[in-house]
Structures are given as structure tokens and as C-alpha cells.
Enzyme design. Structure first.
Site, short mmCIF file in Angstrom:
data_model
loop_
_atom_site.label_atom_id
_atom_site.label_comp_id
_atom_site.label_asym_id
_atom_site.label_seq_id
_atom_site.Cartn_x
_atom_site.Cartn_y
_atom_site.Cartn_z
N SER A 7 0.36 11.87 2.66
CA SER A 7 0.92 10.65 2.05
C SER A 7 1.30 9.56 2.50
O SER A 7 1.39 8.47 1.92
CB SER A 7 2.11 11.44 1.12
N LYS A 33 2.30 4.61 -2.01
CA LYS A 33 3.04 3.99 -2.81
C LYS A 33 2.58 2.66 -3.25
O LYS A 33 2.86 2.18 -4.40
CB LYS A 33 4.38 3.60 -2.03
#
Length: 401
Positions: free
Chosen positions: A300, A50
Site C-alpha cells: 500500500s 492515497k
């Protein structure tokens, strides 16, 4: 959004985002009968991909916009990315998090200098609160996935995959709102349209399959998953279009599959990931030969609450058949329980818990019921244990737990 836009975003991220490692996984390669590699975005700054998109988005604001501050909604990973980027770029950040967001993610977000406000039961409700704050204060909303700058920022991970694994044939990407999946697919397909890109969602929060079937974003009526990082009930308009146009397939994985994958990553790859970060590996474990290799599984994120990690490891061990519950009927005689436990020990199982019950309508007067929770080496070992006990005259009820 073009490949040139992604390359420009990468220039902007120089010295900010880490070029995360690409690690070969021999145990997954053996299962898949071909090379499998792990793209370790869990080792990115703030512990997830992110940071890439958040920094690009805030860096491209005007001075006047940054002076008004930024606002975001997030269950944790986007929150940390926004908080870090805001601090680096000299603007204040307010983040709305849903009630029950993981404590380590909240603390890390505050640690990066953002103000945290809890509002709503899920990301969508927190996003409503963030939009309200935007309207009231003039702060700029940094959407968690549905903005071109966010998407091209995440897409830089796709460029790295192509450079680190130039012969890749399949890329599997954990998917919530679709920012990472859309971005990576955009970058990968622009340079290598022959590479298959697969999104992976938690079955309890899988908005994309129905949305793709309907041809437009369709909200989920409810969500239930431990994978808070990909618990998004409605795809974005921008990300939906990119996924529709560039992604080959979206698969779903169960909670048990996520637990098994997380446990396997800890044990075999020495990688700590959150449940969302294990989704791509879960898809590989569910269907080891279903993807052309070389394959890349994206990890992720790695921001997991230690308490949740313990629970998930236990669930993963149960799902893998390494925790088993046995209910046995034994004679009510002195030494009966000790003899049973000796047999269990001789079979190589580890006793975690024992419950001794004498009162049951199914028992005779000279019998007792014993409930054992055991640790075994897996399904075959459990079956060997059961066979051994039955050979010695015990009545056994086996339930994995």
C-alpha cells in the site's frame, strides 16, 4: 457507492493516478504452494494509494469550495495525496500532522505545496485540530478515509487487480481506517463475489476486530506500532459499514512479522515499502498456506524514513534468526578470546560486536564471560554454531536479538 461510481472515479483519475504494476512473487508463490502476486501501490504517485482518493475528493468540490481551500489530517501518506491533488487542482492545502510524523513525509507534503501544522499525538487528535480549522476558516475537510469520494477513489485499485489478475482468488489489503480495504472490497465483490478479501492490521493498532465483534466502530484505548500508515484508532462509520458488508476477514500481524515482511520484500522482491505497506505480505508469511491462490498482496505504500528502514531491517533480521546474541564462558588464558573467535569464523558466522567481562558472581577466578552479537544465515545455522561451540567445551547461552 456502486461499481458505476468506481468506474466514474477511474475516468476522473486518468492521467493522474498511475496504473501500478502487478508483479509475480516466486518466493511467496513457493511458500504458498500457488501463485502470489504483489500489487505495487508503493510505486503510485506520492508513494502510496492515497493519491487516488484525495484527487477524486478534491476534483469533485465546487469552484466555491476549492476557493476556500482544503484541510486534512494525516501521518503522511494522505497528506501527500491531498497536497499533490490540491496543487494540481489549483487550491491551497493545510495539513495537520501528529507530533512525531515521519520527517520524509512531512518534507514531501511541504514540497507539494501544502502548509503543515503539527498538532496532537496521533491521527485522531490531528483530525480534531483539522476540524477546528475547518470551522474557523471555512476550508473543506478532506477526510483520510471516511467519505464516499475517498472510498471510490481507492476502489479503482480493486478494478486494476481484477484486470491484472483475472483468476485471483484472495486479495490481502493493509488496513488502518479502512478506506482502501472498503474501496477494494466494494469493487472486487461487485464484479467477483467469489474472491475472498482479507484486511490486515498491525496488532498494536487493530481497531477492526473489536469493532466488528461489537457491531459498531469501537475506539482503541492505546496504539503502539511502527506502521504509522495504518495506525488508526477508530474506524469510520462509512468504512466500517463497507468492511462489515463486503470483507471476508480481518487479520492482525505482529511488529516482528512486519519487520520480517519488509526485509523479505527488500531482499527478494527488490521493493522498498513502509511497515504498513508490508502488512499483507506479513500475513502471508505468518500463514503461507492459509489463503487460496492465486493471491494478491497489496503493497500500500513505500514512504519510509531511511533511519526507520535501517532499524526495521535489523529487527527483521533478528526476527528471522539472522542476528543472534551469544553469552559464553571461556578460560581466562592468553589467546582464549582469539580461539573463540576463530571457532565462530570457522562456523561461518560474522561478528558484529564483542564485550569481554571479567567480573560476575557466576564466574570462577580463571574464567571470563564473552558477549557476542553475530550475524548468521538463520535459525538452523545458529543451532549449528551453538552445537559446534558446545562440542568444543564452551558454555553457551543463546538469545536472539
Amino acid at each position: 457507492m456502486t461499481l458505476r461510481d468506481v468506474e466514474a472515479a477511474r475516468v476522473l483519475l486518468e492521467g493522474v493516478a498511475v496504473r501500478t504494476p502487478m508483479e509475480e512473487s516466486r518466493w511467496l508463490s513457493d511458500l504458498a504452494s500457488g501463485p502470489v502476486l504483489l500489487k505495487c501501490e508503493n510505486l503510485q504517485r506520492t508513494g502510496s494509494f492515497k493519491t487516488r482518493g484525495a484527487y477524486v475528493r478534491i476534483a469533485r468540490l465546487t469552484d466555491e469550495e476549492r476557493a476556500r481551500g482544503v484541510v486534512a489530517a494525516s501521518a503522511g501518506n494522505h497528506a501527500q495525496g491531498v497536497a499533490l491533488a490540491a496543487r494540481m487542482l489549483g487550491t491551497r492545502a493545510t495539513v495537520f500532522m501528529p507530533e512525531g510524523a515521519p520527517i520524509p513525509k512531512e518534507k514531501a507534503t511541504r514540497g507539494y505545496g501544502a502548509e503543515v501544522v503539527f498538532d496532537g499525538r496521533n491521527l485522531e487528535e490531528a483530525l480534531v485540530a483539522a476540524r477546528r480549522f475547518e470551522a474557523e476558516t471555512g476550508a473543506v475537510l478532506i477526510h483520510p478515509f471516511d467519505h464516499p469520494d475517498i472510498v471510490v477513489g481507492q476502489a479503482t485499485a480493486g478494478l486494476e487487480v481484477l484486470e491484472q489478475a483475472p483468476d485471483v482468488r484472495t486479495v490481502l489489503v493493509p488496513t488502518g481506517g479502512g478506506g482502501l480495504l472498503a474501496g477494494m472490497a466494494l469493487a472486487i465483490k461487485a464484479a467477483r463475489p467469489d474472491v475472498r478479501v482479507v484486511g490486515v492490521q498491525a496488532a498494536g493498532a487493530a481497531a477492526y476486530p473489536a469493532s466488528l465483534a461489537q457491531g459498531h466502530p469501537v475506539p482503541l484505548a492505546a496504539m503502539r506500532t511502527m506502521a504509522d500508515g495504518i495506525a488508526v484508532g477508530l474506524p469510520g462509520e462509512l468504512t466500517f459499514a463497507a468492511v462489515r458488508d463486503h470483507v471476508d476477514e480481518v487479520r492482525t500481524v505482529s511488529e516482528d512479522s512486519l519487520s520480517r515482511a519488509l526485509l523479505a520484500l527488500v531482499e527478494r522482491a527488490k521493493m522498498v515499502v513502509e511497515p504498513a505497506g508490508a502488512a499483507a505480505v506479513a500475513a502471508l508469511l505468518d500463514d503461507p498456506t492459509g489463503f487460496e491462490t492465486p493471491a494478491v498482496a497489496v503493497l500500500s505504500g513505500g514512504n519510509i524514513d531511511p533511519l526507520l528502514l535501517g532499524k526495521v531491517i535489523r529487527q527483521g533480521m533478528a526476527a528471522a534468526g539472522r542476528y543472534v546474541n551469544l553469552t559464553l564462558t571461556i578460560p581466562d588464558v592468553p589467546g582464549g578470546l582469539a580461539q573463540l573467535l576463530a571457532e565462530v569464523s570457522a562456523a561461518g558466522a560474522n561478528v558484529l560486536e564483542v564485550v569481554h567481562e571479567r567480573i560476575s558472581p557466576s564466574l570462577h577466578l580463571d574464567e571470563v564471560e564473552v558477549h557476542l552479537q553475530l550475524e548468521t544465515r538463520g535459525g538452523p545455522h545458529t543451532e549449528q554454531l551453538r552445537a559446534r561451540l558446545e562440542e568444543r567445551g564452551y558454555r553457551v547461552d543463546t538469545r536472539r536479538g
